[in-house]
Design an enzyme around this catalytic site. Structure first.
Site, short mmCIF file in Angstrom:
data_model
loop_
_atom_site.label_atom_id
_atom_site.label_comp_id
_atom_site.label_asym_id
_atom_site.label_seq_id
_atom_site.Cartn_x
_atom_site.Cartn_y
_atom_site.Cartn_z
CG HIS A 37 -1.85 -1.10 1.38
ND1 HIS A 37 -1.75 -2.08 2.33
CD2 HIS A 37 -2.97 -1.40 0.68
CE1 HIS A 37 -2.74 -2.93 2.23
NE2 HIS A 37 -3.51 -2.55 1.23
CD GLU A 148 1.83 -3.66 -12.64
OE1 GLU A 148 2.71 -4.50 -12.36
OE2 GLU A 148 1.94 -2.83 -13.55
CE LYS A 149 -1.77 -10.01 -3.51
NZ LYS A 149 -2.84 -9.47 -2.72
CG ASP A 150 -5.75 -6.91 -5.76
OD1 ASP A 150 -6.41 -7.81 -5.25
OD2 ASP A 150 -4.89 -6.24 -5.12
CD GLN A 153 -9.13 -4.12 -6.89
OE1 GLN A 153 -9.93 -4.65 -6.14
NE2 GLN A 153 -8.05 -3.51 -6.44
CG LEU A 184 4.55 -7.12 0.80
CD1 LEU A 184 4.94 -5.69 1.13
CD2 LEU A 184 5.05 -8.08 1.88
CB SER A 185 -1.76 -10.16 0.76
OG SER A 185 -3.13 -10.28 1.08
CB SER A 186 -4.50 -6.97 4.38
OG SER A 186 -4.17 -5.72 3.81
P1 AMP Z 1 -6.50 -3.76 -0.44
O1 AMP Z 1 -6.34 -2.96 0.80
O2 AMP Z 1 -6.00 -5.16 -0.32
O3 AMP Z 1 -7.86 -3.64 -1.06
O4 AMP Z 1 -5.51 -3.11 -1.49
C1 AMP Z 1 -5.55 -1.73 -1.77
C2 AMP Z 1 -4.66 -1.47 -2.96
O5 AMP Z 1 -3.33 -1.88 -2.67
C3 AMP Z 1 -5.11 -2.24 -4.21
O6 AMP Z 1 -4.96 -1.41 -5.35
C4 AMP Z 1 -4.13 -3.38 -4.24
O7 AMP Z 1 -3.90 -3.90 -5.54
C5 AMP Z 1 -2.88 -2.73 -3.70
N1 AMP Z 1 -1.97 -3.73 -3.18
C6 AMP Z 1 -2.24 -4.69 -2.26
N2 AMP Z 1 -1.16 -5.48 -2.07
C7 AMP Z 1 -0.19 -5.01 -2.90
C8 AMP Z 1 1.16 -5.41 -3.19
N3 AMP Z 1 1.73 -6.45 -2.58
N4 AMP Z 1 1.85 -4.70 -4.10
C9 AMP Z 1 1.26 -3.63 -4.73
N5 AMP Z 1 0.02 -3.21 -4.52
C10 AMP Z 1 -0.70 -3.89 -3.62
#
Ligand code: AMP
Length: 279
Positions: A37, A148-150, A153, A184-186
């Site tokens: 993020h 780009e992770k998603d 989306q 990385l991911s929540s």
């Molecule tokens: P989220 O909070 O998971 O909905 O993600 C919010 C934004 O952060 C979205 O545009 C995701 O694609 C981006 N995001 C989440 N994880 C990553 C990552 N590891 N690298 C780059 N962008 C990310």
């Protein structure tokens, strides 16, 4: 950093930020922030004068048996990280502000939302597109940044912005990964220590398949091999591993540029997604 929770105050604050022709970048998130993020925030600071981050765990993009209630939430920690990183405004509406009683209009995503995560999570992308359209109207940014992770989306948001004539630029930011390759991911917070150690098999298998396909290996065989390696590495199931046209998301049986390897797999109660460029 201002933390704003109602739309009238948000409009006043964004109008003030834009005074003198200054530009605003929006980074939409669901919180539980990590370096991925924050890399979007940094990109926002490079391309715009001000960065607005939204934190909203959007109930309409979760299925009835998904992790909406359990999704990690820690606004105080998130706000401290954002303030440290130069964010001027945090937009953190609650559900009643985003979806007031009687809210009854939504965006439906057709073809781009049908396959991959859309097939595994019916209604998910309608929920995403609707909340992102509302965020665009609420914040009125000049540019919005998505990871780009998603990948699916990002393609859907780009298409929605074009289809519905949103006057802003959509930028994609590269995937931030841990040193062992895991994106990385929540949701990585759900993994036990053993699952976290095993999870490295997922990006490993995808990276190997992307390299093999780029150097001419059979697509079907490479995808099957990647699925087998993910399961052998400790995952319980694979939702999909697919080669897709990077823009239209059409499934490809043979490689042609621009192509992207897209995947989702489940380990314990956690569903992880990832993708790699091919060639
Ligand atoms: P989220 O909070 O998971 O909905 O993600 C919010 C934004 O952060 C979205 O545009 C995701 O694609 C981006 N995001 C989440 N994880 C990553 C990552 N590891 N690298 C780059 N962008 C990310």
């Amino acid at each position: 950093m201002q933390i704003i929770r109602d739309i009238a105050t948000l409009h006043r604050a964004v109008t003030a930020l834009k005074q003198g022709g200054k530009s605003v970048a929006l980074v939409p998130t669901m919180g539980a922030l990590h370096d991925g993020h924050l890399s979007l925030v940094r990109m926002g600071r490079r391309v715009a004068d001000h960065v607005v981050v939204s934190i909203f765990v959007n109930p309409t993009q979760f299925g009835p048996n998904e992790d909406y209630a359990a999704y990690p939430r820690d606004e105080a920690r998130d706000a401290a990280l954002l303030a440290q990183d130069g964010v001027g405004l945090l937009w953190a509406p609650d559900v009643g502000i985003m979806y007031p009683a009687g809210h009854s209009t939504h965006i439906e995503v057709a073809e781009l939302g049908a396959d991959y995560c859309g097939a595994a999570r019916p209604g998910h992308f309608d929920g995403v597109a609707t909340v992102v359209a509302k965020l665009f109207n609420q914040v009125r940014p000049d540019v919005a940044i998505f990871g780009e992770k998603d990948w699916q989306q990002l393609a859907i948001i780009r298409r929605m912005a074009r289809d519905l004539d949103f006057a802003l630029d959509i930028l994609g930011a590269p995937i931030a990964r841990d040193p062992d390759g895991l994106a990385l991911s929540s949701r990585n917070a759900y993994l036990t220590q053993d699952q976290r150690a095993a999870a490295t098999a997922f990006p490993g298998a995808l990276k190997a398949a992307a390299a093999a396909i780029a150097s001419g290996a059979d697509v079907g065989e490479s995808l099957a091999k990647a699925e087998a390696a993910i399961v052998a590495g400790g995952f319980d199931s694979v939702d999909y591993v697919a080669l897709a046209d990077a823009n239209s998301l059409e499934r490809l049986a043979a490689c042609r540029a621009p192509a992207r390897l897209l995947a989702a797999a489940r380990i314990g109660k956690t569903r992880l997604i990832d993708n790699y460029p091919v060639g």
